[in-house]
Each structure stands twice: as structure tokens, then as C-alpha cells.
Design a protein around this motif. Structure first.
Motif, PDB file in Angstrom:
ATOM      1  N   ARG A  94       4.978  -9.301  -4.476  1.00 41.53           N
ATOM      2  CA  ARG A  94       4.133  -8.331  -3.718  1.00 41.53           C
ATOM      3  C   ARG A  94       5.402  -7.297  -2.959  1.00 41.53           C
ATOM      4  NH1 ARG A  94      -0.699 -10.200  -2.162  1.00 41.53           N
ATOM      5  NH2 ARG A  94      -1.861 -10.806  -4.472  1.00 41.53           N
ATOM      6  N   SER A  95       5.163  -6.018  -3.045  1.00 42.13           N
ATOM      7  CA  SER A  95       6.055  -4.861  -2.362  1.00 42.13           C
ATOM      8  C   SER A  95       5.266  -4.832  -1.096  1.00 42.13           C
ATOM      9  CB  SER A  95       6.314  -3.829  -3.256  1.00 42.13           C
ATOM     10  OG  SER A  95       4.969  -3.230  -3.485  1.00 42.13           O
ATOM     11  N   GLN A  96       4.054  -5.055  -0.665  1.00 39.78           N
ATOM     12  CA  GLN A  96       3.257  -4.484   0.223  1.00 39.78           C
ATOM     13  C   GLN A  96       3.445  -2.713   0.351  1.00 39.78           C
ATOM     14  OE1 GLN A  96       2.054  -7.438   0.818  1.00 39.78           O
ATOM     15  NE2 GLN A  96       1.600  -6.852   2.827  1.00 39.78           N
ATOM     16  N   MET A 127       2.336  -1.062   3.370  1.00 44.62           N
ATOM     17  CA  MET A 127       2.852   0.370   3.785  1.00 44.62           C
ATOM     18  C   MET A 127       2.567   1.525   2.712  1.00 44.62           C
ATOM     19  SD  MET A 127       7.102   1.362   3.752  1.00 44.62           S
ATOM     20  CE  MET A 127       7.538   0.095   5.105  1.00 44.62           C
ATOM     21  N   ILE A 128       2.089   2.692   3.268  1.00 45.69           N
ATOM     22  CA  ILE A 128       1.841   3.746   2.361  1.00 45.69           C
ATOM     23  C   ILE A 128       2.721   4.865   1.827  1.00 45.69           C
ATOM     24  CG2 ILE A 128      -0.301   5.448   1.928  1.00 45.69           C
ATOM     25  CD1 ILE A 128      -1.811   3.881   4.168  1.00 45.69           C
ATOM     26  N   PHE A 129       2.616   4.897   0.660  1.00 44.92           N
ATOM     27  CA  PHE A 129       3.582   6.178   0.084  1.00 44.92           C
ATOM     28  C   PHE A 129       2.537   7.311  -0.456  1.00 44.92           C
ATOM     29  CE2 PHE A 129       7.395   4.231  -1.387  1.00 44.92           C
ATOM     30  CZ  PHE A 129       7.792   3.516  -0.388  1.00 44.92           C
ATOM     31  N   ILE A 130       2.483   8.306   0.374  1.00 41.90           N
ATOM     32  CA  ILE A 130       1.572   9.647   0.008  1.00 41.90           C
ATOM     33  C   ILE A 130       2.119  10.768  -0.627  1.00 41.90           C
ATOM     34  CG2 ILE A 130       1.816  10.724   2.304  1.00 41.90           C
ATOM     35  CD1 ILE A 130      -1.170  11.180   2.111  1.00 41.90           C
ATOM     36  N   ASP A 153       2.097  -2.299  -5.146  1.00 40.41           N
ATOM     37  CA  ASP A 153       1.002  -3.224  -5.277  1.00 40.41           C
ATOM     38  C   ASP A 153      -0.232  -2.527  -5.753  1.00 40.41           C
ATOM     39  OD1 ASP A 153       2.651  -5.152  -4.394  1.00 40.41           O
ATOM     40  OD2 ASP A 153       1.431  -5.171  -2.136  1.00 40.41           O
ATOM     41  N   GLY A 154      -0.429  -1.383  -5.597  1.00 39.61           N
ATOM     42  CA  GLY A 154      -1.442  -0.539  -6.323  1.00 39.61           C
ATOM     43  C   GLY A 154      -1.588   0.897  -5.847  1.00 39.61           C
TER      44      GLY A 154
END
Length: 375
Positions: A94-96, A127-130, A153-154
């Protein structure tokens, strides 16, 4: 106190959080050593605890007592330790990291969706990449490739126009959890969380018909997207059911922004049969049209009825207040995040649409037809 070895299992034999007493006592920070890369073991040695406990503390695990988490993080900061997320992802698979891609982050509607899903994902340590792909499918593909390189992760995605089912299904086939938001892609093996745009388009158009309007333009919407097609279909069905010919109405596709709304005013006012009412694809178009209508001497809500869609922040505070369709951006964002998290946890989620019922909010901008409007 006897120092625990780095191989200790912090959760074996007990379900209680690891306490501050178990974690050892404070000691001076490690001396700086520019030739030596700091590891979890350095922090563990300094605090007299296991490396596993340090790792859990840095990931905010509830298995570690709050006071221990604070001390571990404080020590890590003091010695300049940076958590190696890549190494952790290799250990846990998992990378979160979760990617979020939309076509216009400047649209307050998508900002509301992002804020809602961000709250849910951050609660789970993601953590979110946008990405703001701007309906450029190549830009979207480059973002997705970057996510794959970071072992994300998704992915939550409002797909660009021209996105194919094969692109989505290839990700799903590779085991990447994917949730579509706002726009569907026919044949995709991923769930989609969106508003019922056909129902919303129908409701707002039917409202205008009940107000006495028979010349109702539709302005905006990319018809190559499911959202554009569905809102247009709702507009068309409401007209047909009320005996009004859609082909005789002004229909301006592909417009999306406030600038588009400003530019559309001339075409609306110069139409051979000037509309008495305009259904805008979204609120941004209505926002752009209002000042330009006034500049042309046409007062919105009095001389021409105007409606929006999405009910973004500020719609109710315009003069006149804008009639709009609330698509419940907060609910869409929250459900999209929860749907993705279910997939990340290994649950099979049906790829059927999750539809959010829209709500028509009638305000001053959609007037009753008096016979004075149009031309």
C-alpha cells in the motif's frame, strides 16, 4: 528498563495501545551525522522501543498510545527523519496514495466534491494527488501513468471526453481500484457515483414550462460526455411531453464556463425566435450570462428567465437569486471516497451507477411568462 529489540512485535499478546511507559524515556537527540542516513532503527534505539512501534506511530496507528505517537514524531522531527513512503509501500503493498482527476478544478462544484472526498480519504490516512485534465485525454493518461509509477492505491476520476472503456478496464484488470465520479463511461468495469442528470434536466425544464414558457433554449454541455447528454435528454423529454418541439428551440452545445456564458448572450438575443427562458448546463454559464444580459438592457428574472445547474456556492446570493438544480456535491464526493475505500479493502463493488437524486431549488431568476418576453 531493558531496551526492546527491533524485531519485537508491538501488537502480540495484547490489544491495548503501546504506552508511553513501555516506550522508554526521553533522551538527547541523535547527533547530526551528514554521512549517515537516518532510519527507523535510530529512533527506536534512542527511545528504547522497537522499530515496529516507531513505524506504527509514524503512521498514526491506534495500536500505539497517543503520548507515544507524539514522542516518536517529535523525536523524528528533531533528528530530521523523513518517513520513507516508498519503502513502506513495498512492505505493505500500500502506498496510501489516491489519485483524483477532474476536468475543471476551478469549477466550484468540483471543488466541493474534492473537499468532501478529501475529508473521507484523509481520515483513512490517504494522501491525494490531484489532476486537472481539462478534458484532454492525453493529459489524463499521463497522470494515470504517474500514479501507477507511484503504486497508487486507487483512482477517483471524472473521465475526460474520449475516455474509452478499455482504458478504465485495463486499470481494473491490473487490480487498480477505480471509481468514476459525475461522468459514466459505457462498458467500464468500475462503479460510478453521479447525480441523476436526466432527471435534473427534466425537472428544471418542466418548471419553466409550468411558468408558461414555450421558447426554452438550452445553453451548454459537452454532448460527448454522459452529463451533457443526460441533461440535454431531460430538457428534450420535458419539452416533448408538453407538446413543444425541441428542434424549434435554440440549442447551443459544448459551452462550459463563465466566459462561454458571456459569449452566448449575443446568440441568444439575436436568435430568430428569441427564447423567453434559458436552461443553462451549469451555474457558471448562468453566472456569465447575467451581467451581459443586463448590459444589453435585458434584466434576468424579469425580461428573461434563467436557470443554472449544480447550485454552487453563491447561486442563492445573486440578484436575482438563481434557480438551480442541487446535485449534492458533498454526498457525491463522500460516496465516491467510500466506494473507492471499499475496493482498496478488497471488497467487490458492482459497476452499476450510484445515482444521487437531484433537488430543484426554485428562486427569483425563473419568472412566470407574462407575454412581454422574447422577440
Amino acid at each position: 528498563m531493558k531496551k526492546k529489540s527491533g524485531s519485537d512485535n508491538p501488537i502480540s499478546g495484547a490489544s491495548d495501545p503501546i504506552s508511553d511507559e513501555q516506550a522508554g524515556s526521553d533522551s538527547p537527540a541523535l547527533p547530526a551525522n551528514p554521512g549517515r542516513r537516518l532510519t527507523l532503527g535510530h529512533i527506536a534505539d534512542q527511545l528504547g522501543i522497537s522499530t515496529a512501534t516507531v513505524s506504527l506511530a509514524l503512521r498514526d496507528s491506534p495500536l500505539v498510545a497517543e503520548e507515544t505517537r507524539v514522542r516518536v514524531k517529535r523525536t523524528a522531527e528533531e533528528v530530521g527523519y523523513i518517513y520513507n513512503r516508498s519503502a513502506a509501500s513495498l512492505r505493505t503493498a500500500r502506498s496510501q496514495i489516491v489519485g483524483v482527476a477532474v476536468h475543471n478544478i476551478q469549477n466550484p462544484y468540483f471543488a466541493e466534491i474534492f473537499s468532501s472526498l478529501e475529508d473521507v480519504l484523509e481520515e483513512q490516512g490517504q494522501m491525494i494527488f490531484i489532476c486537472n485534465h481539462r478534458d484532454d485525454v492525453k493529459r489524463q493518461q499521463a497522470f494515470v501513468n504517474t500514479l501507477l509509477q507511484h503504486r497508487a492505491d486507487g483512482l477517483i476520476i471524472c473521465p475526460s471526453v474520449e475516455t474509452t472503456a478499455e482504458e478504465i478496464n485495463r486499470l481494473v484488470d491490473q487490480g487498480i481500484p477505480v471509481t468514476l465520479v459525475c461522468r459514466e463511461v459505457a462498458g467500464a468495469w468500475a462503479p460510478c457515483v453521479r447525480g441523476d442528470d436526466a432527471a435534473g434536466g427534466y425537472a428544471v425544464t418542466n418548471h419553466l414550462v409550468r411558468q408558461g414558457h414555450t421558447s426554452i433554449a438550452m445553453v451548454g454541455g459537452r454532448r460527448s460526455s454522459s452529463t451533457g447528454r443526460d441533461r440535454h435528454a431531460g430538457w428534450k423529454r420535458a419539452l416533448e411531453e408538453n407538446g413543444i418541439n425541441p428542434a424549434a428551440q435554440l440549442d447551443l452545445p459544448e459551452l462550459m464556463t463563465q466566459a462561454d456564458g458571456r459569449d452566448a448572450v449575443g446568440r441568444v438575443l439575436d436568435a430568430p425566435r428569441r427564447p423567453t427562458a434559458v436552461m443553462c448546463f451549469n451555474d457558471l454559464i448562468a453566472f456569465g450570462m447575467m451581467p451581459m444580459l443586463r448590459r444589453a438592457g435585458v434584466e434576468p428574472g424579469r425580461d428573461i428567465a434563467l436557470t443554472g445547474y449544480d447550485d454552487i456556492d453563491g447561486s442563492a446570493n445573486l440578484l436575482p437569486a438563481l434557480t438551480s438544480v442541487c446535485n449534492h456535491a458533498d454526498k457525491i464526493g463522500r460516496l465516491a471516497a467510500l466506494t473507492l475505500l471499499r475496493q482498496i479493502a478488497g471488497e467487490r463493488v458492482p459497476n452499476t451507477p450510484i445515482l444521487i437524486e437531484p433537488e430543484l431549488r426554485i428562486r427569483e431568476s425563473s419568472t412566470t411568462f407574462t407575454g412581454r418576453l422574447g422577440g
